[in-house]
Design a protein around this motif. Sequence first.
Motif, PDB file in Angstrom:
ATOM      1  N   THR A 346     -41.032   4.462 -20.046  1.00 43.99           N
ATOM      2  CA  THR A 346     -40.919   5.322 -21.216  1.00 43.99           C
ATOM      3  C   THR A 346     -40.923   4.455 -22.459  1.00 43.99           C
ATOM      4  OG1 THR A 346     -39.625   7.089 -22.259  1.00 43.99           O
ATOM      5  CG2 THR A 346     -38.384   5.313 -21.240  1.00 43.99           C
ATOM      6  N   GLY A 347     -41.416   4.999 -23.555  1.00 43.96           N
ATOM      7  CA  GLY A 347     -41.433   4.208 -24.778  1.00 43.96           C
ATOM      8  C   GLY A 347     -41.824   5.034 -25.982  1.00 43.96           C
ATOM      9  N   LYS A 348     -41.512   4.486 -27.144  1.00 45.63           N
ATOM     10  CA  LYS A 348     -41.844   5.108 -28.421  1.00 45.63           C
ATOM     11  C   LYS A 348     -42.961   4.336 -29.106  1.00 45.63           C
ATOM     12  CE  LYS A 348     -37.508   7.472 -29.383  1.00 45.63           C
ATOM     13  NZ  LYS A 348     -38.150   8.799 -29.402  1.00 45.63           N
ATOM     14  N   CYS A 349     -43.641   5.031 -30.027  1.00 45.29           N
ATOM     15  CA  CYS A 349     -44.735   4.447 -30.805  1.00 45.29           C
ATOM     16  C   CYS A 349     -45.837   3.885 -29.909  1.00 45.29           C
ATOM     17  CB  CYS A 349     -44.208   3.370 -31.755  1.00 45.29           C
ATOM     18  SG  CYS A 349     -43.556   4.043 -33.298  1.00 45.29           S
ATOM     19  N   LEU A 350     -46.216   4.639 -28.904  1.00 41.74           N
ATOM     20  CA  LEU A 350     -47.277   4.226 -28.001  1.00 41.74           C
ATOM     21  C   LEU A 350     -48.570   4.968 -28.346  1.00 41.74           C
ATOM     22  CD1 LEU A 350     -45.208   4.102 -24.703  1.00 41.74           C
ATOM     23  CD2 LEU A 350     -45.871   2.192 -26.164  1.00 41.74           C
ATOM     24  N   THR A 351     -49.614   4.648 -27.620  1.00 44.79           N
ATOM     25  CA  THR A 351     -50.937   5.153 -27.983  1.00 44.79           C
ATOM     26  C   THR A 351     -51.086   6.660 -27.800  1.00 44.79           C
ATOM     27  OG1 THR A 351     -53.309   4.819 -27.625  1.00 44.79           O
ATOM     28  CG2 THR A 351     -51.895   4.717 -25.689  1.00 44.79           C
ATOM     29  N   GLN A 352     -50.317   7.264 -26.904  1.00 41.49           N
ATOM     30  CA  GLN A 352     -50.393   8.717 -26.721  1.00 41.49           C
ATOM     31  C   GLN A 352     -49.041   9.257 -26.281  1.00 41.49           C
ATOM     32  OE1 GLN A 352     -51.839   9.671 -22.206  1.00 41.49           O
ATOM     33  NE2 GLN A 352     -53.481   9.160 -23.635  1.00 41.49           N
ATOM     34  N   SER A 353     -48.859  10.560 -26.509  1.00 38.58           N
ATOM     35  CA  SER A 353     -47.667  11.251 -26.039  1.00 38.58           C
ATOM     36  C   SER A 353     -48.021  12.031 -24.787  1.00 38.58           C
ATOM     37  CB  SER A 353     -47.144  12.216 -27.113  1.00 38.58           C
ATOM     38  OG  SER A 353     -46.669  11.513 -28.243  1.00 38.58           O
ATOM     39  N   SER A 354     -47.373  11.713 -23.698  1.00 39.48           N
ATOM     40  CA  SER A 354     -47.635  12.439 -22.455  1.00 39.48           C
ATOM     41  C   SER A 354     -46.492  12.227 -21.479  1.00 39.48           C
ATOM     42  CB  SER A 354     -48.950  11.980 -21.811  1.00 39.48           C
ATOM     43  OG  SER A 354     -48.847  10.659 -21.339  1.00 39.48           O
ATOM     44  N   SER A 355     -46.365  13.169 -20.559  1.00 40.58           N
ATOM     45  CA  SER A 355     -45.395  13.057 -19.473  1.00 40.58           C
ATOM     46  C   SER A 355     -46.137  13.316 -18.173  1.00 40.58           C
ATOM     47  CB  SER A 355     -44.260  14.069 -19.645  1.00 40.58           C
ATOM     48  OG  SER A 355     -43.559  13.838 -20.847  1.00 40.58           O
ATOM     49  N   LEU A 356     -46.254  12.285 -17.350  1.00 41.10           N
ATOM     50  CA  LEU A 356     -47.048  12.363 -16.131  1.00 41.10           C
ATOM     51  C   LEU A 356     -46.266  11.862 -14.925  1.00 41.10           C
ATOM     52  CD1 LEU A 356     -50.526  10.870 -17.182  1.00 41.10           C
ATOM     53  CD2 LEU A 356     -49.984  13.277 -16.833  1.00 41.10           C
ATOM     54  N   ILE A 357     -46.431  12.549 -13.815  1.00 40.59           N
ATOM     55  CA  ILE A 357     -45.975  12.049 -12.520  1.00 40.59           C
ATOM     56  C   ILE A 357     -47.223  11.865 -11.663  1.00 40.59           C
ATOM     57  CG2 ILE A 357     -44.597  12.512 -10.464  1.00 40.59           C
ATOM     58  CD1 ILE A 357     -42.881  14.384 -12.216  1.00 40.59           C
ATOM     59  N   THR A 358     -47.428  10.650 -11.187  1.00 39.68           N
ATOM     60  CA  THR A 358     -48.617  10.353 -10.387  1.00 39.68           C
ATOM     61  C   THR A 358     -48.196   9.881  -9.003  1.00 39.68           C
ATOM     62  OG1 THR A 358     -49.805   9.673 -12.392  1.00 39.68           O
ATOM     63  CG2 THR A 358     -50.755   9.017 -10.279  1.00 39.68           C
ATOM     64  N   PRO A 472     -39.992  -8.275 -31.771  1.00 40.58           N
ATOM     65  CA  PRO A 472     -40.760  -7.177 -31.168  1.00 40.58           C
ATOM     66  C   PRO A 472     -41.897  -7.714 -30.310  1.00 40.58           C
ATOM     67  CG  PRO A 472     -41.392  -7.459 -33.460  1.00 40.58           C
ATOM     68  CD  PRO A 472     -40.271  -8.428 -33.214  1.00 40.58           C
ATOM     69  N   ASN A 473     -42.199  -7.013 -29.220  1.00 43.57           N
ATOM     70  CA  ASN A 473     -43.190  -7.532 -28.277  1.00 43.57           C
ATOM     71  C   ASN A 473     -44.314  -6.552 -27.947  1.00 43.57           C
ATOM     72  OD1 ASN A 473     -41.651  -5.769 -26.795  1.00 43.57           O
ATOM     73  ND2 ASN A 473     -41.240  -7.176 -25.099  1.00 43.57           N
ATOM     74  N   TYR A 474     -44.427  -5.452 -28.713  1.00 48.60           N
ATOM     75  CA  TYR A 474     -45.641  -4.629 -28.624  1.00 48.60           C
ATOM     76  C   TYR A 474     -45.878  -3.953 -29.967  1.00 48.60           C
ATOM     77  CZ  TYR A 474     -42.894  -0.245 -27.946  1.00 48.60           C
ATOM     78  OH  TYR A 474     -42.049   0.827 -28.081  1.00 48.60           O
ATOM     79  N   THR A 475     -47.147  -3.729 -30.261  1.00 49.60           N
ATOM     80  CA  THR A 475     -47.558  -3.164 -31.542  1.00 49.60           C
ATOM     81  C   THR A 475     -47.504  -1.646 -31.486  1.00 49.60           C
ATOM     82  OG1 THR A 475     -49.051  -5.030 -31.857  1.00 49.60           O
ATOM     83  CG2 THR A 475     -49.401  -3.107 -33.253  1.00 49.60           C
ATOM     84  N   ALA A 476     -47.003  -1.017 -32.529  1.00 45.53           N
ATOM     85  CA  ALA A 476     -47.036   0.444 -32.601  1.00 45.53           C
ATOM     86  C   ALA A 476     -48.477   0.920 -32.440  1.00 45.53           C
ATOM     87  CB  ALA A 476     -46.471   0.913 -33.938  1.00 45.53           C
ATOM     88  N   GLY A 477     -48.676   1.908 -31.573  1.00 42.93           N
ATOM     89  CA  GLY A 477     -50.018   2.406 -31.304  1.00 42.93           C
ATOM     90  C   GLY A 477     -50.677   1.780 -30.096  1.00 42.93           C
ATOM     91  N   SER A 478     -49.989   0.839 -29.443  1.00 39.49           N
ATOM     92  CA  SER A 478     -50.535   0.182 -28.243  1.00 39.49           C
ATOM     93  C   SER A 478     -49.998   0.875 -26.995  1.00 39.49           C
ATOM     94  CB  SER A 478     -50.151  -1.295 -28.234  1.00 39.49           C
ATOM     95  OG  SER A 478     -48.757  -1.452 -28.024  1.00 39.49           O
ATOM     96  N   VAL A 479     -50.310   0.306 -25.818  1.00 40.40           N
ATOM     97  CA  VAL A 479     -49.841   0.886 -24.557  1.00 40.40           C
ATOM     98  C   VAL A 479     -48.481   0.329 -24.148  1.00 40.40           C
ATOM     99  CG1 VAL A 479     -52.161   1.366 -23.710  1.00 40.40           C
ATOM    100  CG2 VAL A 479     -51.092  -0.841 -23.191  1.00 40.40           C
TER     101      VAL A 479
END
Length: 503
Positions: A346-358, A472-479
Amino acid sequence: MKTSISLSPTIIVIFGGTGDLNLRKLAPALYNLYSEGYMPEKYAIIGTARRPLDDDKFRNTLMEGVNSFSRTGKVHKDKWESFSKNIYYQSSDVKDSASFDELRIVIEKFKDEFGPETQIVYYLAVSPDLFPAIAKRLAKFKLAENEDNCRIVVEKPFGKDLDTARELNELLKERFKEKQIYRIDHYLGKETVQNIMAFRFANSFLEPLWNRNYIDHVQISVTEQLGVGDRGGYYDGSGALRDMIQNHLLQLLCIIGMETPINFDADEIRDKKVDVLKAMRPFSAEDIRFNTVRGQYSKGWIKGTEVPAYRSEKDVPDDSNTETFAAIKFFVDNWRWKGIPFYVRTGKCLTQSSSLITIQFKDVPHQVFPGGAAENWQQNRLIISIQPEMSIRLQVQGKRPGLDMILNPVDMVFDYKGTYTTESPEAYETLLLDVMTGDQTQFMRADQVEIAWELLMPVINAWEQKKSLSFPNYTAGSVGPENAEALIARDGFHWFTLPLNKD
């Protein structure tokens, strides 16, 4: 439309009546229940807060909330007038005993009017630090003595660690019966989450495949494009692990991992969920090092808008060690799941908003097709999309039309939008109706809460005691952080994402 459910006269007391939760979720949910015939014939909604308001001003405030946030849009004038005439307001301070004496008088008036079968729901839509004060005074003024007709709804977060969760459970259990306590997790009220139970246990072909013999691994992924916004002060004391994984995502894992219940009784289903939590492998120091990843976002761009770094958000310290991203590999050590990884992120400021169970199934034991035919081969997957798309799809291999034997992945899809014309209720509509009918199936029991905290405390303690030098270790808008990709790639898998519809 009228419900076939028989509802007793009900008094709903909302502590925090002027707060965001009531305006955005509770009031719209109750109005929609009324509009669709799912409220009792006799009811009273009493909002309490410190702000001085009269009934009419409070009703207008709630109407603005419904107009802004209801799934059905703006209120219908006649329906609102009929619904809102049963809404009342009481200015009160939950730390002031006199306020509860006044509340008792108001409740007694409605009980006399509605009759002896009247049930009372106390909804704690307030800051968690006020839960004890309210619980103590409800007990002191004997406002919840009838264990059959009085219920108390407690919002998350339920404690901030194992010790505080136990303390709150003990405080509540000293004053109320367990059957009166509804620990709410709104994720469990979502339509697609509830459909997992139906999908698993109403279809005979799934059960023989739902185990370590046929399933390769499970992914549960809840990602958000939004940052913390104005919640920086709260979020910095929580983080992704507490805010999402300890409750929402572990509950999803329990639904996927649970054994078949013998019936739909609330405690039977919750027993099966607790069994999953008890079977989950405890975290050693080595597990924390290799099977967990934390992250924090730096500034970046999302949908063409520049997003500030987490440490630049309002009320967030410049050197914050709070994670805005978390990924964990869990194992459930029982006969059904031994050795099968459950990847949760789970995370904030990622490339898309979704909730998936695979759920990814194991590959076929022997490939009979020539190499060229299976160039696009992929393992079968069952994908349960909770949001934004509500669907369940089974990915299988099929022959592409033509003279050559070429295989392609194809989807067998059940989606709500294409199958049903009726609009799905919001999670709070479902859960509020469950409270009024006395159904605790979708609510957390005391032992569920504590075991979930107990499982994650080693990770929480390790992350808090050792400051991350990479934030910080990931850019807003990344995966998300690269380490999260490495976590799952080490086992030969990758995080699955469902292409979002463009319409």
